[in-house]
Enzyme design. Structure first.
Site, short mmCIF file in Angstrom:
data_model
loop_
_atom_site.label_atom_id
_atom_site.label_comp_id
_atom_site.label_asym_id
_atom_site.label_seq_id
_atom_site.Cartn_x
_atom_site.Cartn_y
_atom_site.Cartn_z
N ASP A 25 2.81 1.38 5.40
CA ASP A 25 3.34 0.61 6.53
C ASP A 25 2.38 0.64 7.71
O ASP A 25 2.14 -0.38 8.37
CB ASP A 25 4.75 1.07 6.92
CG ASP A 25 4.91 2.59 6.90
OD1 ASP A 25 4.52 3.20 5.89
OD2 ASP A 25 5.40 3.15 7.88
N ASP A 80 -0.29 -5.60 -3.75
CA ASP A 80 0.20 -6.97 -3.83
C ASP A 80 0.50 -7.50 -2.42
O ASP A 80 0.01 -8.55 -2.00
CB ASP A 80 1.49 -6.94 -4.68
CG ASP A 80 1.96 -8.31 -5.11
OD1 ASP A 80 1.21 -9.29 -4.92
OD2 ASP A 80 3.07 -8.42 -5.63
N LYS A 103 2.40 5.35 -0.14
CA LYS A 103 3.64 5.63 0.58
C LYS A 103 4.07 7.05 0.21
O LYS A 103 5.22 7.32 -0.14
CB LYS A 103 4.67 4.56 0.17
CG LYS A 103 5.94 4.55 0.96
CD LYS A 103 5.78 4.07 2.39
CE LYS A 103 7.10 4.23 3.13
NZ LYS A 103 6.95 4.20 4.59
N TYR A 129 4.31 -3.06 -12.12
CA TYR A 129 3.80 -3.92 -13.21
C TYR A 129 4.05 -3.32 -14.60
O TYR A 129 3.84 -3.98 -15.60
CB TYR A 129 2.31 -4.22 -13.03
CG TYR A 129 2.04 -5.56 -12.40
CD1 TYR A 129 3.06 -6.26 -11.74
CD2 TYR A 129 0.79 -6.15 -12.45
CE1 TYR A 129 2.82 -7.49 -11.15
CE2 TYR A 129 0.54 -7.38 -11.86
CZ TYR A 129 1.56 -8.04 -11.21
OH TYR A 129 1.32 -9.25 -10.63
#
Ligand code: NAP
Length: 413
Positions: free
Chosen positions: A279, A303, A228, A161
């Protein structure tokens, strides 16, 4: 005390909401600006306002009310003033601190500011909050949708963003590639597009602090940091490390980490801080949803997770949202304007209604929020629902947006 008296509703004098030392100061008759929205926005706003007013009156015995103040943005504003987003709108929201909006058309063509982006920047609304839980009776694609009951805190300013991105072949992208190769020996294919993903300790920690404070206040059992960091060690990995660090520094008495918690039985009442790789988190929410409660995530992970989780409970069209900073908050329907149904009194108003529930809860009017949720559950249980739910619910009767609002009001308790 409210800072200034203004506005009037049914004889009540409205006053501004204030925010001091981390706390909302909410008068009995707060002035709350609203943007009804484009397309189906006016239909759903009318229905939502009716439900809000009924719930506030009912829970307070008429002692409280909201003085709604319309502000313009989107098509309605453009048609009246030629401006999609007047400065005055931003000013009124800043002045009143809390606002609610329906969906707005995203104008096609360059040079037009998005209201959401402008609000995020001007008011520093750094947390996008999306609660996701199943509403009894709503058809869902998983066997036990009620096991998912989470609140996602998604960082709203940094990461993707930040919007730092350069087109392939542009002078900016080529200059960055040249710099990164020359200074750091980075291997980047010539002609690549370049995006930059900035994530700061300050930005990550203030979001995570908000998530932990929410968990403590609402007696939620855990906060999971989703990242991540196995691949992006310094940005996403930083988010995880800064999260554990701030939990220890600021909430040592109220939190325990997953590793510590397993060893110490006396910590059961504390909020457990844990982390999951993004994930794996998508699997976990499907396979073991009841092990998660509050989630804090960087922008892009948050998101994806927000929509995936909402779909899991069958509620993408019902999902509420809020963009919250320190002393400022804007709540909104998360779906778009559904223009093909505009003016037909047809679509489901639940997303903006549940966003209102979030707003009332934030302002400390939890009783109003609870009454509305019970009303919504009652309306759905009665199977008098809008077309989107009626087409999935065997034996349901399709009703209009306004009739659905009436059904919610009938079931307020
Ligand atoms: P959309 O307006 O969300 O509509 C897509 C479909 O979702 C609709 O055709 C309808 O499905 C269903 N839907 C949406 N709202 C519903 C409701 N309240 N009740 C029941 N069903 C609902 O998405 P879009 O057509 O891609 O976008 C239209 C405009 O909205 C665009 O200008 C877009 O930029 C804007 N937008 C604004 C926001 C925002 O302001 N927060 C968010 C997203 C999009 P069926 O056709 O199956 O009935």
């Amino acid at each position: 005390m409210p800072t200034q008296l203004e506005g009037r509703r049914g004889g009540a004098v409205g006053a501004k909401i204030d925010y001091r030392d981390g706390h909302w100061i909410v008068p009995d008759h707060p002035i709350i600006p609203f943007i009804e929205g484009d397309g189906t926005g006016p239909d759903i706003w009318r229905a939502a306002a009716k439900v809000f007013d009924a719930a506030v009156a009912r829970t307070s015995g008429g002692k409280r009310s909201v003085v709604w103040r319309e502000i313009l943005a989107g098509e309605k504003s453009f048609n009246q003033s030629g401006d999609w987003l007047p400065e005055e709108t931003l000013g009124v929201i800043r002045e009143h601190r809390v606002a609610i909006k329906g969906p707005l058309t995203t104008p096609v063509g360059g040079g037009i500011r998005s209201l959401n982006v402008a609000l995020r920047q001007v008011l520093d609304l750094y947390a996008c909050i999306r609660p996701v839980r199943h509403i009894a009776g709503v058809p869902a694609p998983v066997k036990q949708p009620a096991k998912l009951d989470i609140v996602i805190f998604r960082e709203n300013i940094e990461d993707v963003y930040a919007g730092i991105e350069y087109k392939a072949g542009s002078p900016e992208a080529d200059a960055l590639i040249e710099f990164l190769q020359r200074r750091f020996g980075a291997k980047i294919r010539a002609g690549s597009a370049i995006g930059i993903k900035p994530m700061s300790k300050f930005g990550s920690q203030r979001l995570i602090v908000k998530a932990i404070q929410y968990a403590i206040k609402r007696r939620r059992p855990s906060v999971t940091l989703v990242h991540k960091g196995n691949i992006m060690k310094f940005t996403e990995g930083g988010f995880r490390d800064w999260g554990y660090e701030v939990a220890k520094e600021r909430f040592a008495e109220q939190t325990v980490t997953e590793a510590e918690g397993a060893k110490r039985k006396e910590d059961v009442s504390k909020v457990m801080i844990k982390d999951r790789i993004a994930d794996a988190m998508f699997q976990q929410l499907v396979l073991r949803p009841d092990e998660y409660s509050v989630i804090a995530a960087p922008n892009l992970n948050g998101d994806y997770l927000s929509d995936a989780a909402a779909a899991q409970v069958g509620g993408l069209g019902l999902a509420p949202g809020g963009n919250v900073g320190d002393g400022y908050a804007v709540y909104e329907a998360t779906h778009g304007t559904a223009p093909k149904y505009a003016g037909q009194d047809k679509v489901n108003p639940s997303s903006v209604i549940l966003s209102g529930v979030m707003m009332f809860e934030e302002l400390g009017w939890e009783d109003v929020g609870r009454a509305i949720v019970r009303g919504l559950e009652g309306a759905i249980a009665s199977k008098h629902v809008t077309y989107d739910l009626a087409r999935q619910l065997p034996g349901a009767t399709e009703v209009s947006t306004s009739a659905f609002a009436d059904a919610i009001i009938e079931h307020l308790s």
